[in-house]
Design an enzyme around this catalytic site. Structure first.
Site, PDB file in Angstrom:
ATOM      1  N   HIS A   5       0.829  -1.210   0.000  1.00  0.00           N
ATOM      2  CA  HIS A   5       0.000   0.000   0.000  1.00  0.00           C
ATOM      3  C   HIS A   5       0.860   1.256   0.000  1.00  0.00           C
ATOM      4  O   HIS A   5       2.052   1.199   0.245  1.00  0.00           O
ATOM      5  CB  HIS A   5      -0.952   0.017   1.205  1.00  0.00           C
ATOM      6  CG  HIS A   5      -0.251   0.094   2.527  1.00  0.00           C
ATOM      7  ND1 HIS A   5       0.037  -1.021   3.262  1.00  0.00           N
ATOM      8  CD2 HIS A   5       0.220   1.143   3.229  1.00  0.00           C
ATOM      9  CE1 HIS A   5       0.668  -0.665   4.358  1.00  0.00           C
ATOM     10  NE2 HIS A   5       0.797   0.647   4.371  1.00  0.00           N
ATOM     11  N   GLU A  56      -3.636   3.582   1.895  1.00  0.00           N
ATOM     12  CA  GLU A  56      -3.926   3.647   3.324  1.00  0.00           C
ATOM     13  C   GLU A  56      -4.096   5.114   3.712  1.00  0.00           C
ATOM     14  O   GLU A  56      -3.159   5.900   3.606  1.00  0.00           O
ATOM     15  CB  GLU A  56      -2.776   3.053   4.129  1.00  0.00           C
ATOM     16  CG  GLU A  56      -2.903   3.258   5.631  1.00  0.00           C
ATOM     17  CD  GLU A  56      -1.617   2.951   6.376  1.00  0.00           C
ATOM     18  OE1 GLU A  56      -1.263   3.738   7.266  1.00  0.00           O
ATOM     19  OE2 GLU A  56      -0.963   1.936   6.049  1.00  0.00           O
ATOM     20  N   HIS A  74       2.640  11.680  -6.445  1.00  0.00           N
ATOM     21  CA  HIS A  74       1.237  11.471  -6.798  1.00  0.00           C
ATOM     22  C   HIS A  74       0.883   9.991  -6.739  1.00  0.00           C
ATOM     23  O   HIS A  74       1.752   9.134  -6.737  1.00  0.00           O
ATOM     24  CB  HIS A  74       0.922  12.047  -8.185  1.00  0.00           C
ATOM     25  CG  HIS A  74       1.632  11.352  -9.305  1.00  0.00           C
ATOM     26  ND1 HIS A  74       2.835  11.776  -9.799  1.00  0.00           N
ATOM     27  CD2 HIS A  74       1.301  10.246 -10.026  1.00  0.00           C
ATOM     28  CE1 HIS A  74       3.222  10.973 -10.769  1.00  0.00           C
ATOM     29  NE2 HIS A  74       2.309  10.031 -10.926  1.00  0.00           N
ATOM     30  N   GLU A 117      -2.979  11.215 -10.434  1.00  0.00           N
ATOM     31  CA  GLU A 117      -2.858  11.128 -11.892  1.00  0.00           C
ATOM     32  C   GLU A 117      -3.851  10.096 -12.398  1.00  0.00           C
ATOM     33  O   GLU A 117      -3.936   8.992 -11.862  1.00  0.00           O
ATOM     34  CB  GLU A 117      -1.441  10.711 -12.279  1.00  0.00           C
ATOM     35  CG  GLU A 117      -1.238  10.587 -13.777  1.00  0.00           C
ATOM     36  CD  GLU A 117       0.169  10.136 -14.138  1.00  0.00           C
ATOM     37  OE1 GLU A 117       0.584  10.393 -15.268  1.00  0.00           O
ATOM     38  OE2 GLU A 117       0.842   9.521 -13.291  1.00  0.00           O
TER      39      GLU A 117
END
Length: 140
Positions: A5, A56, A74, A117
């Protein structure tokens, strides 16, 4: 090795869940409240990709300034139709900071200024109005 994550600190858990789930379309996978540490963790994933690559959201109960978030970089998500996704986000009140003029890429920001993005799945779509005429807004 398996990627698990990416953690993003958020200042308003409800605004963040509204953005990531209701507007961007992610789903909540699990949540962990940690009273002794005074924080909440909420794990999100793209529909059908639970357990693969998750975001997360970390909400610290005690207020803390995190700055603009630009230094994070990003998060990137592949979408089936960049124009429909941007229209849905825009209709939900999200500013399209970098419109998908090329039919391939756009950028938006979360309520905590994290750049997101959006990339067109497969080949770029043919350029379309109003997107080809829209300027960049702010930073992305």
């Amino acid at each position: 090795m398996k990627y698990l994550h990416t953690m993003v600190r958020v200042t308003d858990i409800e605004a963040s869940l509204d953005f990531y789930c209701n507007k961007l379309g992610l789903v909540e996978v699990r949540r962990k409240e940690v009273p002794q540490g005074r924080y909440t963790l909420v794990f999100l994933a793209a529909p059908g990709q639970e357990g693969l690559a998750e975001v997360e959201l970390t909400y610290n109960w005690d207020p803390e300034a995190y700055g603009e978030g630009r230094n994070f970089g990003h998060l990137a998500f592949e979408v089936d139709d960049i124009y429909a996704t941007c229209r849905k986000l825009q209709d939900g009140g999200v500013t399209i900071n970098r419109p998908p003029r090329d039919g391939r890429m756009a950028f938006v920001r979360s309520p905590d200024n994290i750049s997101i993005e959006l990339l067109q799945k497969g080949d770029a779509l043919p350029p379309q109005e109003p997107w080809t005429s829209l300027p960049n807004i702010g930073k992305w």
